[in-house]
Write an enzyme that holds these catalytic residues in place. Sequence first.
Site, PDB file in Angstrom:
ATOM      1  N   ALA A  46      -3.442   4.326  -5.542  1.00  0.00           N
ATOM      2  CA  ALA A  46      -4.875   4.316  -5.244  1.00  0.00           C
ATOM      3  C   ALA A  46      -5.553   5.699  -5.276  1.00  0.00           C
ATOM      4  O   ALA A  46      -6.562   5.870  -5.973  1.00  0.00           O
ATOM      5  CB  ALA A  46      -5.105   3.616  -3.912  1.00  0.00           C
ATOM      6  N   ARG A  78      -8.766  -1.558 -13.476  1.00  0.00           N
ATOM      7  CA  ARG A  78      -7.906  -2.299 -12.539  1.00  0.00           C
ATOM      8  C   ARG A  78      -8.797  -2.712 -11.368  1.00  0.00           C
ATOM      9  O   ARG A  78      -9.599  -1.904 -10.900  1.00  0.00           O
ATOM     10  CB  ARG A  78      -6.732  -1.438 -12.033  1.00  0.00           C
ATOM     11  CG  ARG A  78      -5.682  -1.158 -13.114  1.00  0.00           C
ATOM     12  CD  ARG A  78      -4.447  -0.494 -12.528  1.00  0.00           C
ATOM     13  NE  ARG A  78      -3.565  -1.435 -11.866  1.00  0.00           N
ATOM     14  CZ  ARG A  78      -2.539  -1.066 -11.083  1.00  0.00           C
ATOM     15  NH1 ARG A  78      -2.298   0.214 -10.867  1.00  0.00           N
ATOM     16  NH2 ARG A  78      -1.758  -1.977 -10.532  1.00  0.00           N
ATOM     17  N   GLN A 181       8.327   0.692  -8.970  1.00  0.00           N
ATOM     18  CA  GLN A 181       7.749   1.961  -8.507  1.00  0.00           C
ATOM     19  C   GLN A 181       8.584   2.586  -7.384  1.00  0.00           C
ATOM     20  O   GLN A 181       8.573   3.800  -7.211  1.00  0.00           O
ATOM     21  CB  GLN A 181       6.304   1.752  -8.005  1.00  0.00           C
ATOM     22  CG  GLN A 181       5.304   1.468  -9.100  1.00  0.00           C
ATOM     23  CD  GLN A 181       5.105  -0.022  -9.319  1.00  0.00           C
ATOM     24  OE1 GLN A 181       6.028  -0.807  -9.128  1.00  0.00           O
ATOM     25  NE2 GLN A 181       3.919  -0.417  -9.738  1.00  0.00           N
ATOM     26  N   ASP A 222      -4.121  -0.016  -1.058  1.00  0.00           N
ATOM     27  CA  ASP A 222      -5.037   0.019  -2.201  1.00  0.00           C
ATOM     28  C   ASP A 222      -6.468  -0.280  -1.789  1.00  0.00           C
ATOM     29  O   ASP A 222      -7.417   0.115  -2.461  1.00  0.00           O
ATOM     30  CB  ASP A 222      -4.589  -0.982  -3.269  1.00  0.00           C
ATOM     31  CG  ASP A 222      -3.366  -0.442  -3.982  1.00  0.00           C
ATOM     32  OD1 ASP A 222      -2.247  -0.632  -3.461  1.00  0.00           O
ATOM     33  OD2 ASP A 222      -3.553   0.220  -5.019  1.00  0.00           O
ATOM     34  N   ASN A 232      -2.044  -4.083  -0.313  1.00  0.00           N
ATOM     35  CA  ASN A 232      -1.098  -3.117  -0.885  1.00  0.00           C
ATOM     36  C   ASN A 232      -0.151  -3.857  -1.824  1.00  0.00           C
ATOM     37  O   ASN A 232      -0.239  -5.083  -1.998  1.00  0.00           O
ATOM     38  CB  ASN A 232      -0.340  -2.391   0.241  1.00  0.00           C
ATOM     39  CG  ASN A 232       0.451  -1.193  -0.268  1.00  0.00           C
ATOM     40  OD1 ASN A 232      -0.073  -0.361  -1.012  1.00  0.00           O
ATOM     41  ND2 ASN A 232       1.717  -1.092   0.087  1.00  0.00           N
ATOM     42  N   LYS A 233       0.738  -3.129  -2.442  1.00  0.00           N
ATOM     43  CA  LYS A 233       1.675  -3.683  -3.436  1.00  0.00           C
ATOM     44  C   LYS A 233       2.334  -4.974  -2.946  1.00  0.00           C
ATOM     45  O   LYS A 233       2.746  -5.053  -1.784  1.00  0.00           O
ATOM     46  CB  LYS A 233       2.727  -2.602  -3.759  1.00  0.00           C
ATOM     47  CG  LYS A 233       3.807  -3.002  -4.742  1.00  0.00           C
ATOM     48  CD  LYS A 233       3.287  -3.495  -6.083  1.00  0.00           C
ATOM     49  CE  LYS A 233       2.384  -2.501  -6.790  1.00  0.00           C
ATOM     50  NZ  LYS A 233       1.690  -3.101  -7.974  1.00  0.00           N
TER      51      LYS A 233
HETATM   52  O1  MRU Z   1       0.375  -0.925  -9.023  1.00  0.00           O
HETATM   53  P1  MRU Z   1       0.424   0.448  -8.409  1.00  0.00           P
HETATM   54  O2  MRU Z   1       1.679   1.188  -8.705  1.00  0.00           O
HETATM   55  O3  MRU Z   1      -0.825   1.244  -8.717  1.00  0.00           O
HETATM   56  O4  MRU Z   1       0.399   0.129  -6.847  1.00  0.00           O
HETATM   57  C1  MRU Z   1       0.431   1.216  -5.945  1.00  0.00           C
HETATM   58  C2  MRU Z   1       0.501   0.814  -4.525  1.00  0.00           C
HETATM   59  O5  MRU Z   1       0.474  -0.362  -4.187  1.00  0.00           O
HETATM   60  C3  MRU Z   1       0.525   1.902  -3.496  1.00  0.00           C
HETATM   61  O6  MRU Z   1       1.235   1.521  -2.364  1.00  0.00           O
HETATM   62  C4  MRU Z   1      -0.923   2.230  -3.077  1.00  0.00           C
HETATM   63  O7  MRU Z   1      -1.732   2.447  -4.209  1.00  0.00           O
HETATM   64  C5  MRU Z   1      -1.006   3.394  -2.186  1.00  0.00           C
HETATM   65  S1  MRU Z   1      -0.643   4.875  -3.044  1.00  0.00           S
HETATM   66  C6  MRU Z   1      -0.822   6.193  -2.027  1.00  0.00           C
END
Ligand code: MRU
Length: 319
Positions: A46, A78, A181, A222, A232-233
């Site tokens: 994010a 996105r 990730q 996010d 979040n993810k």
């Molecule tokens: O799909 P991504 O890799 O962009 O998802 C990222 C996440 O879900 C992170 O946990 C979130 O963006 C916080 S990053 C400091």
Amino acid sequence: MRTIDWRNDRIVLIDQTLLPGTVKVIHVDTVDELIDSIKRLAVRGAPALGVAGALGVALAAKNGDDVREAAEKISKARPTAVNLSWGVGKVLAELDQGAEAMIEEAKHILEDDIRRNADLGRRGAQWLIDRLGPRINVHTHCNAGALACVEWGTALGVVRALQERGAIGHVYLDETRPLLQGARLTAWELQQMGIDHTVVVDSAGPTVLARGLVDAVIVGADRIAANGDVVNKIGTYPLALAAHRAGIPFLVAAPESTIDPDTPDGSQVEIEIRDAAEILGEHTPDGSKALNYAFDVTPADLVTAIVTDERIINGKPLG
Ligand code: MRU
């Protein structure tokens, strides 16, 4: 080096799809190239998306593009992380001041990201030490490290600040299907930091908590809705449920720019659904379908605290 930067009038970023095997820097000269980098997760996380959005609008102005149209396209690359449209909006607000002013604003957002994340990391570390003592084992999910920001990180920024204080024990992390990730990026960052860590499959996360292997869960976000629901993810919500059951703190670390006061609660957030091909492959029979949710919603009542660059929010309405 920084995850994303502005050098010689262009955007430079580390292509995260190639990590940890290859560290390749890409030069981004057009808005379309930036949008492609965002969609295929060459730049992700994010806060980094916020900076990418800001730099993208500055790039459009420098290139003499239709800036409003470019801003709209970048914002939609996105849907879930609010930081992307936040960064776009900040620089677009300088449109009347001209390209130079827009570049300056984007560079300011970039520098500010580092300072803000360092602040929130230290605040989060202090909060944990006050409650859990001088040595803390944690569990994390996805990548909320330097690679998700310009430098430093949010959830991993808290881990970094615990390390500064000699207070970090062991870090468990989910591999974070389907794009890994955690296993690829967080494990790489922890290795560089010299922190002992163990990767588990996503579905093992709740068992790590239930067996008492960690003292707290720390994740990034996010988007945080006005009622405190945390997006979040995908895979974050089961960890929050398990943390509640295990009676350990579930801490969310995010800059203020991740808080979205215009979205009343998590049910209103658009959850990105990514290509089924990220899940299906040789291991699945032909004709199987996949539903590839990229994010989930953790209800506010499962969040022990949210630490930002300005405050700690403890289960109260965000205002
Ligand atoms: O799909 P991504 O890799 O962009 O998802 C990222 C996440 O879900 C992170 O946990 C979130 O963006 C916080 S990053 C400091």
